[in-house]
Design a protein around this motif. Sequence first.
Motif, mmCIF file in Angstrom:
data_model
loop_
_atom_site.group_PDB
_atom_site.id
_atom_site.type_symbol
_atom_site.label_atom_id
_atom_site.label_comp_id
_atom_site.label_asym_id
_atom_site.label_seq_id
_atom_site.Cartn_x
_atom_site.Cartn_y
_atom_site.Cartn_z
ATOM 1 N N ARG A 62 0.839 -1.210 0.000
ATOM 2 C CA ARG A 62 0.000 0.000 0.000
ATOM 3 C C ARG A 62 0.869 1.253 0.000
ATOM 4 O O ARG A 62 0.525 2.257 -0.627
ATOM 5 C CB ARG A 62 -0.925 -0.008 1.221
ATOM 6 N N GLN A 63 1.988 1.234 0.717
ATOM 7 C CA GLN A 63 2.873 2.406 0.723
ATOM 8 C C GLN A 63 3.466 2.652 -0.669
ATOM 9 O O GLN A 63 3.552 3.805 -1.128
ATOM 10 C CB GLN A 63 3.995 2.216 1.753
ATOM 11 N N GLU A 64 3.858 1.571 -1.330
ATOM 12 C CA GLU A 64 4.403 1.736 -2.685
ATOM 13 C C GLU A 64 3.326 2.274 -3.626
ATOM 14 O O GLU A 64 3.612 3.153 -4.470
ATOM 15 C CB GLU A 64 4.932 0.391 -3.192
ATOM 16 N N GLN A 65 2.102 1.764 -3.522
ATOM 17 C CA GLN A 65 1.002 2.271 -4.356
ATOM 18 C C GLN A 65 0.742 3.749 -4.083
ATOM 19 O O GLN A 65 0.515 4.540 -5.002
ATOM 20 C CB GLN A 65 -0.274 1.458 -4.094
ATOM 21 N N GLN A 66 0.789 4.138 -2.797
ATOM 22 C CA GLN A 66 0.527 5.523 -2.430
ATOM 23 C C GLN A 66 1.628 6.438 -2.958
ATOM 24 O O GLN A 66 1.356 7.579 -3.374
ATOM 25 C CB GLN A 66 0.411 5.635 -0.902
ATOM 26 N N GLN A 67 2.880 5.941 -2.935
ATOM 27 C CA GLN A 67 3.964 6.739 -3.507
ATOM 28 C C GLN A 67 3.748 6.976 -4.994
ATOM 29 O O GLN A 67 3.915 8.111 -5.502
ATOM 30 C CB GLN A 67 5.305 6.039 -3.277
ATOM 31 N N ARG A 68 3.406 5.911 -5.713
ATOM 32 C CA ARG A 68 3.179 6.063 -7.158
ATOM 33 C C ARG A 68 2.009 7.008 -7.426
ATOM 34 O O ARG A 68 2.057 7.853 -8.337
ATOM 35 C CB ARG A 68 2.910 4.689 -7.780
ATOM 36 N N LEU A 69 0.930 6.880 -6.596
ATOM 37 C CA LEU A 69 -0.224 7.769 -6.783
ATOM 38 C C LEU A 69 0.160 9.221 -6.512
ATOM 39 O O LEU A 69 -0.255 10.135 -7.258
ATOM 40 C CB LEU A 69 -1.359 7.343 -5.855
ATOM 41 N N ALA A 70 0.938 9.465 -5.443
ATOM 42 C CA ALA A 70 1.334 10.835 -5.110
ATOM 43 C C ALA A 70 2.149 11.439 -6.238
ATOM 44 O O ALA A 70 1.937 12.618 -6.620
ATOM 45 C CB ALA A 70 2.120 10.848 -3.801
ATOM 46 N N ARG A 71 3.096 10.678 -6.813
ATOM 47 C CA ARG A 71 3.903 11.222 -7.915
ATOM 48 C C ARG A 71 3.030 11.478 -9.153
ATOM 49 O O ARG A 71 3.210 12.489 -9.864
ATOM 50 C CB ARG A 71 5.029 10.246 -8.245
ATOM 51 N N THR A 72 2.086 10.559 -9.403
ATOM 52 C CA THR A 72 1.212 10.742 -10.577
ATOM 53 C C THR A 72 0.346 11.992 -10.421
ATOM 54 O O THR A 72 0.210 12.805 -11.370
ATOM 55 C CB THR A 72 0.321 9.495 -10.747
ATOM 56 N N MET A 73 -0.240 12.162 -9.233
ATOM 57 C CA MET A 73 -1.091 13.335 -9.021
ATOM 58 C C MET A 73 -0.262 14.607 -9.030
ATOM 59 O O MET A 73 -0.720 15.662 -9.525
ATOM 60 C CB MET A 73 -1.847 13.190 -7.697
ATOM 61 N N ALA A 74 0.949 14.568 -8.474
ATOM 62 C CA ALA A 74 1.806 15.758 -8.483
ATOM 63 C C ALA A 74 2.135 16.167 -9.911
ATOM 64 O O ALA A 74 2.128 17.374 -10.261
ATOM 65 C CB ALA A 74 3.089 15.477 -7.686
ATOM 66 N N THR A 75 2.398 15.193 -10.754
ATOM 67 C CA THR A 75 2.675 15.490 -12.172
ATOM 68 C C THR A 75 1.443 16.096 -12.837
ATOM 69 O O THR A 75 1.534 17.075 -13.615
ATOM 70 C CB THR A 75 3.108 14.213 -12.896
ATOM 71 N N ALA A 76 0.258 15.486 -12.519
ATOM 72 C CA ALA A 76 -0.977 16.006 -13.114
ATOM 73 C C ALA A 76 -1.272 17.420 -12.626
ATOM 74 O O ALA A 76 -1.686 18.292 -13.412
ATOM 75 C CB ALA A 76 -2.144 15.082 -12.795
ATOM 76 N N PHE A 77 -1.087 17.686 -11.325
ATOM 77 C CA PHE A 77 -1.319 19.014 -10.770
ATOM 78 C C PHE A 77 -0.359 20.021 -11.382
ATOM 79 O O PHE A 77 -0.731 21.183 -11.647
ATOM 80 C CB PHE A 77 -1.149 18.986 -9.253
ATOM 81 N N ALA A 190 1.634 9.701 1.639
ATOM 82 C CA ALA A 190 2.796 9.807 0.754
ATOM 83 C C ALA A 190 2.923 11.249 0.300
ATOM 84 O O ALA A 190 1.937 12.002 0.245
ATOM 85 C CB ALA A 190 2.658 8.869 -0.440
ATOM 86 N N GLY A 191 4.136 11.656 0.000
ATOM 87 C CA GLY A 191 4.378 13.031 -0.443
ATOM 88 C C GLY A 191 5.148 13.067 -1.751
ATOM 89 O O GLY A 191 5.956 12.171 -2.029
ATOM 90 N N ALA A 192 4.918 14.129 -2.542
ATOM 91 C CA ALA A 192 5.637 14.301 -3.814
ATOM 92 C C ALA A 192 5.636 15.789 -4.169
ATOM 93 O O ALA A 192 4.654 16.493 -3.883
ATOM 94 C CB ALA A 192 4.988 13.474 -4.915
ATOM 95 N N PRO A 193 6.698 16.340 -4.779
ATOM 96 C CA PRO A 193 6.739 17.763 -5.157
ATOM 97 C C PRO A 193 5.874 18.037 -6.382
ATOM 98 O O PRO A 193 5.806 17.223 -7.306
ATOM 99 C CB PRO A 193 8.222 17.991 -5.453
ATOM 100 N N VAL A 194 5.243 19.209 -6.354
ATOM 101 C CA VAL A 194 4.464 19.678 -7.499
ATOM 102 C C VAL A 194 5.247 20.826 -8.115
ATOM 103 O O VAL A 194 5.265 21.942 -7.569
ATOM 104 C CB VAL A 194 3.067 20.131 -7.075
#
Length: 519
Positions: A62-77, A190-194
């Motif tokens: 679940r943590q790996e999935q959340q990381q991938r989701l955070a990066r995907t949404m950050a890219t989309a944002f 999970a966190g990711a830069p926008v």
Amino acid sequence: MASRLCMAPVTASPPTEPGERPLRFRWSLTVRILLLNVLALALTGGSIFYLDSFRGRLLSERQEQQQRLARTMATAFAGAPRDDWPAISAASQTQEQRRVLVFDAKGRPIFDSIDAGQEFRIVDPSREAWRRKAARAMDRTIDTIVGADDLTDFEPAQTPNAKYWSSLGLFADPASVTLFAPDRTPLVAAGAPVGTALHLITLENARDATRLVRAERSRLAEVVAMALLLSALVSLYLARTIVKPLRRLTRAAVRVHQGRGREVIVPRLEGRRDEVGLLARAVSDMTAELRARTDAIESFAADVSHELRNPLASLRSAIETFARVDAAGQAQLLDILRDDVQRLDRLIGDVAEMSRLDAQLTRTPFDQVDLGLLLEEMVRERERRGEDRNVSIAFARPYRALATVAGDPGRLARAISNLLDNAVSFSPADGCVRLGATRVDREVLVSVEDEGPGVEPGLRAAIFERFATDRPAEFGDERHSGLGLAIAKTIVERHNGRIEVSAPESGKGARFVIRLPAL
């Protein structure tokens, strides 16, 4: 050394109690206990550790999935105007379990999916049913048992605070963490830069992961219940196969201890080939041996009392008559007194020897004995002392070390000497006693053959009994206590051997043969 021939006679006993089904066993008791109990414990212990391992793998995924989701949404944002962010966030929503936050460079929240009308529900544990509370208590108990990692509790009031997420390490890239929600369900963040100035945080309440773990626990609980049932059956099985026989043996032993040995039938459990069966037969044989020894002691005491009366009566009669006879009669009475005293001395000496023979042979360590050398020395010593009247002893000496046995040389010499004394006493004047020793297969045979009247077949067993008196009048019995052959038999049997009597090939006299295990 114990002798097979001197074991207690087999005691007849019922193999089972009335109404009890006979049991048959092939494996030893130790193997059965280890296999059955270890199996039940392994099922129980393995299920707990498997459950913890399953939860750990699930949360890691679940943590790996959340990381991938955070990066995907950050890219989309980063590639969309802010007006489209609510739609992008809504596309990732699943059953009101995800929240999306965006912070600017100063840590101020500039986007929150809740403000965009998207719900994120955190369960209040105080309002849940007791079953849920019991499940959480079970979760804590199992975590304590398996030593699971203690997750940080989530603080809902700190959700809009960038410093809170920064303290959890989520402003790094990539970064993810699992927290405990108030209802003890996992909360994966999970966190990711926008772009270059903003930072996105995603939260997911993975209640389905908790449901999966609890579902697995229910299945494993069934396995544990089966293991407990198996353990209960094993306990009943062991109670029947171990406890019941041991209780029977204990009751029998207590009754023997209380002095009721003659009334007790110790179960032998002939159908069992494990340790309990061996114990039962050993206790049964031991009890029978105790009975035999008790009977032997009582019989021996009665025989000694009887044998002592004859010389004592003769002594009393001679003493009472002594003052009423003349000098010639007194001289004759003195001879009688002297003979009776010598007879008492021999009798008391043989009785003492017989009484302590078993105990001494039990404690005496056996040595390697060359019977050829032993017999040669005995014959030489008898000739030197002149004990054999005019009877000669013909000794056929075996090759050196041919007739070698394990034993006590002094006791073996006493047994053979008693046979020689018996043979000499029955031999006619100028007769010959033939003494020999040889090895046949795995036995050493010592033979003593005389030219006397021989032993009738019906009396060959009785002559080895204590105080046996089957001696013709012409051979006299004043020099013999009746214990010589009994002592010889006891010594031979305690050396794991046996003694036999038969007629020699010539048909005249008696032939005694001692058979001992050869080395």
